[in-house]
Design a protein around this motif. Structure first.
Motif, PDB file in Angstrom:
ATOM      1  N   THR A 241       1.661   1.192   1.680  1.00 43.62           N
ATOM      2  CA  THR A 241       1.135   0.679   2.946  1.00 43.62           C
ATOM      3  C   THR A 241       1.763  -0.654   3.318  1.00 43.62           C
ATOM      4  N   TYR A 242       1.914  -1.537   2.314  1.00 43.43           N
ATOM      5  CA  TYR A 242       2.358  -2.900   2.608  1.00 43.43           C
ATOM      6  C   TYR A 242       3.833  -3.129   2.265  1.00 43.43           C
ATOM      7  N   ARG A 243       4.535  -2.092   1.793  1.00 46.31           N
ATOM      8  CA  ARG A 243       5.957  -2.204   1.452  1.00 46.31           C
ATOM      9  C   ARG A 243       6.200  -3.386   0.516  1.00 46.31           C
TER      10      ARG A 243
ATOM     11  N   PRO B  76       8.416  -0.398  -1.499  1.00 51.78           N
ATOM     12  CA  PRO B  76       7.304  -0.053  -2.397  1.00 51.78           C
ATOM     13  C   PRO B  76       7.818   0.258  -3.797  1.00 51.78           C
ATOM     14  N   LEU B  77       7.205  -0.362  -4.797  1.00 49.31           N
ATOM     15  CA  LEU B  77       7.596  -0.163  -6.193  1.00 49.31           C
ATOM     16  C   LEU B  77       6.396  -0.446  -7.072  1.00 49.31           C
TER      17      LEU B  77
ATOM     18  N   LEU C 127      -2.211   9.347   1.197  1.00 48.41           N
ATOM     19  CA  LEU C 127      -1.248   8.265   1.032  1.00 48.41           C
ATOM     20  C   LEU C 127       0.043   8.506   1.816  1.00 48.41           C
ATOM     21  N   ARG C 128       0.038   9.454   2.720  1.00 52.21           N
ATOM     22  CA  ARG C 128       1.265   9.770   3.447  1.00 52.21           C
ATOM     23  C   ARG C 128       1.725   8.593   4.302  1.00 52.21           C
ATOM     24  N   VAL C 129       3.042   8.422   4.348  1.00 54.11           N
ATOM     25  CA  VAL C 129       3.638   7.335   5.120  1.00 54.11           C
ATOM     26  C   VAL C 129       4.605   7.925   6.141  1.00 54.11           C
TER      27      VAL C 129
ATOM     28  N   ALA D 251      -2.931   1.400  -6.575  1.00 54.32           N
ATOM     29  CA  ALA D 251      -1.710   0.600  -6.595  1.00 54.32           C
ATOM     30  C   ALA D 251      -0.605   1.272  -5.781  1.00 54.32           C
ATOM     31  N   ALA D 252      -0.501   2.594  -5.896  1.00 52.42           N
ATOM     32  CA  ALA D 252       0.502   3.326  -5.123  1.00 52.42           C
ATOM     33  C   ALA D 252       0.233   3.200  -3.630  1.00 52.42           C
TER      34      ALA D 252
END
Length: 642
Positions: free
Chosen positions: A419-421, A358-359, A450-452, A413-414
């Motif tokens: 979510t999709y890396r 994620p970036l 937004l926790r992963v 966007a974050a």
């Protein structure tokens, strides 16, 4: 009591309709429903500060507003020249508005260059306040005035107010221990005080601001406050200003809540901080200063208390390299730039696609190519965002539509990146970045979770029963690979730019594996769940106006004008440009004509034609300025009738 009736087109975008009254024998007060003011002067005259302060007081008063700062690219452009003119336009109203306005009702010109550079935008009958002290023979000749425009009759069609701003400021500050040059610097505060009187703006906030800004120089703070009050008193006492104006708060324009004025870059900064808190991850910004994105770096550097780490790198490549490293290390990673910087970052964006980390890549678009117009706006990076990398390197693209919307776009966007890396490109532009509007501060429970979940242990069992960690084993719904923090026992894995084997992540040169990985990365982006595009079509129109990004305000204002004049036209606006909303093709095919206004030479139109085989018509502008509502309304009317 007098009133003025405006045209239907004016009413659609906010008319200037008023009445006059005399409270207790005082000067006439005319009630208006909207006003457009432009402050203009040398880049050293403090026009941006003046406009910011007038905007802040207007926001605190409760008006809806929209602003358009416009300044030279040079840090200190040549004084008294046309290229050196800096301006700030503010449109405020007692109802909802969408743009900074097409033409100013009031122009404050601090010198001949400011007058000449802006007079072409000022309609007849508008008010012009000029600083007569600067209209010397030499200053006028420098910009091509052979005779004084204040005396040759060329301004007879305007309400001209000649005011010796510099002289009055110096006189007001004669009791302060300041040099004449120091005293003259406060003339912008005198002008601000005068305009604050004219439009009944609050004053307490500005005085507190000046006290705080010059806390280490109380003498300068006191002088600026004195100049500000002198400008107010001048408006109250002089006979040249017989009327002041009231613009009531826009009580019906806003849902209930707590509001503040916010610029696009500030909203983006707050959105990034909120995203990191909602993800429970530290925020890392790797950035190299570039106009007009630098304010995000400046703002985020103030928020170490929220776990924000900012790194000002030596160049664009180092900035994104550090950010990608932070993403590998488990941070919410961001890099900010403008168009030329995106070109330099393209290889590392491709690396992020390959690594599937994620970036956030935030591109505040500006006029190009190359260095181009650093302080002007454009939407010309869309194709670069979509395809500007070697190989098949698909990246999601999100575009906010207003300054306040930048907050929500940053959160979205974050969430998409986490979510999709995948790297995600957020396309803002100079118009949104520097412009401002009221923003309702959201409640915490309105923000997304937004926790992963980081990888914690083995995720695959080999044929012999051995449990191992596969860094490229995918989530069946999102196709995202696991995010493993370096140093976690048992989760050691290889990263790098060479193609990976599906599942194991080992280096692979196998043709079939490469084909599979390329198609899988594309499928991951294509499968991102984005909302359907919404269509505003109350009358069953045959023409659809499709926009993206910052054209939302001008397009919506133009559509309002056309509908008020009896035209039937539909409108849709894209936030998601990759992938497109799933219903977009059906929406486009529903209309006989599709018109796409863009601040480029037709980049979205090219994508729409290629993907949906729809003969979309482009309406394009690349002059470094946003569309004007009247201009768009005329073009759309021609498209409807054509």
């Amino acid at each position: 009591m007098t009133s003025r009736v405006s045209s239907a087109a004016e009413q659609a975008d906010g008319a200037v309709v008023g009445e006059q009254r005399k409270p207790g024998g005082a000067k006439d007060v005319q009630r208006l429903d909207r006003v457009i003011i432009r402050f203009a002067g040398d880049s050293g005259d403090g026009m941006q500060l003046t406009g910011d302060r007038f905007t802040s007081e207007t926001a605190s008063f409760g008006n809806d507003l929209s602003t358009l700062p416009n300044f030279p690219a040079e840090i200190r452009a040549p004084a008294g020249t046309l290229p050196g003119v800096s301006s700030f336009q503010l449109h405020f109203a007692d109802h909802d508005i969408l743009t900074p306005g097409d033409a100013p009702n009031v122009l404050v010109a601090m010198n001949p260059a400011a007058l000449k550079a802006n007079i072409g935008d000022v309609p007849r009958g508008a008010e012009i306040i000029v600083n007569t002290d600067e209209f010397t023979k030499r200053a006028m000749q420098k910009v091509g005035y052979e005779a004084s425009p204040l005396e040759d009759g060329s301004l007879d069609g305007y309400q001209l107010h000649p005011v010796p701003l510099t002289t009055l400021t110096v006189e007001a500050l004669k009791d302060f221990d300041l040099s004449r040059k120091e005293a003259e610097r406060s003339k912008n505060m005198f002008a601000l005080g005068l305009l604050s009187w004219m439009y009944h703006r609050p004053t307490e906030g500005t005085e507190k601001f000046l006290t705080s800004k010059f806390a280490k120089r109380p003498d300068i703070a006191a002088a600026n406050i004195a100049a500000f009050r002198a400008g107010w008193n001048f408006g109250e006492t002089t006979e040249d200003f017989a009327v002041s104006y009231e613009v009531a708060p826009a009580a019906k324009a806003f849902p209930t809540g707590t509001y503040r004025n916010i610029s696009g870059n500030l909203a983006l900064s707050y959105g990034l901080v909120a995203a990191s808190r909602q993800a429970d991850l530290p925020l890392f910004l790797g950035s190299y200063p570039i106009t007009p994105a630098s304010d995000i770096l400046h703002e985020l550097s103030r928020h170490k208390n929220f776990g924000v780490r900012t790194f000002q790198a030596e160049d664009e490549i180092a900035g994104i390299g550090a950010a990608l490293g932070a993403a590998f290390g488990g941070s919410l990673a961001v890099t900010t730039t403008s168009g030329p910087g995106v070109a330099l970052k393209s290889e590392t964006i491709g690396l992020a696609v390959s690594l599937e980390l994620p970036l956030l890549v935030i591109d505040i678009q500006r006029g190009g190519p190359s260095t181009g117009l650093p302080t002007k706006t454009e939407q010309a990076d869309l194709l670069q965002a979509m395809h500007g990398r070697n190989g098949e390197a698909p990246v999601p693209v999100v575009a906010p539509r207003t300054p306040a919307d930048c907050f929500d776009a940053a959160l979205e966007a974050a969430g998409m990146a986490l979510t999709y890396r995948t790297p995600v490109i957020l396309l803002s532009d100079g118009y949104l970045a520097n412009g401002s509007e009221p923003w309702r501060i959201p409640e915490l429970d309105e923000l997304p979770d937004l926790r992963v979940q980081f990888a914690q242990g083995p995720n695959h069992t080999l044929d012999d029963g051995t449990e191992v960690f596969w860094p490229y084993k995918r989530d069946p719904q999102t196709l995202a690979r696991p995010w493993a923090i370096p140093g976690t026992p048992g989760l050691e894995h290889r990263i790098g730019g060479i193609e990976k084997q599906d599942g194991t992540g080992n280096i692979s040169y196998d043709p079939a594996n490469h084909d599979f990985m390329v198609r899988t990365r594309q499928a991951k982006v294509d499968g991102i769940d984005v909302p359907d595009v919404e269509v505003d079509d109350p009358h069953g129109a045959s023409t659809l106006v499709l926009g993206w990004g910052s054209t939302y305000g001008p397009i919506t204002a133009a559509v309002r004008r056309l509908r008020a004049a009896g035209e039937s036209v539909a409108q849709a606006h894209l936030r998601h440009l990759n992938p497109f909303p799933r219903n977009l093709g059906a929406v486009l095919r529903h209309y006989e004509k599709v018109v796409i206004p863009e601040m480029n030479l037709g980049q979205l139109a090219t994508l729409v034609r290629a993907k949906y085989l729809v003969d979309a018509h482009s309406y394009n502008q690349v002059n470094g300025m946003p569309f004007k509502a009247e201009q768009l309304a005329t073009a759309l009317k021609e498209a409807i009738d054509g």
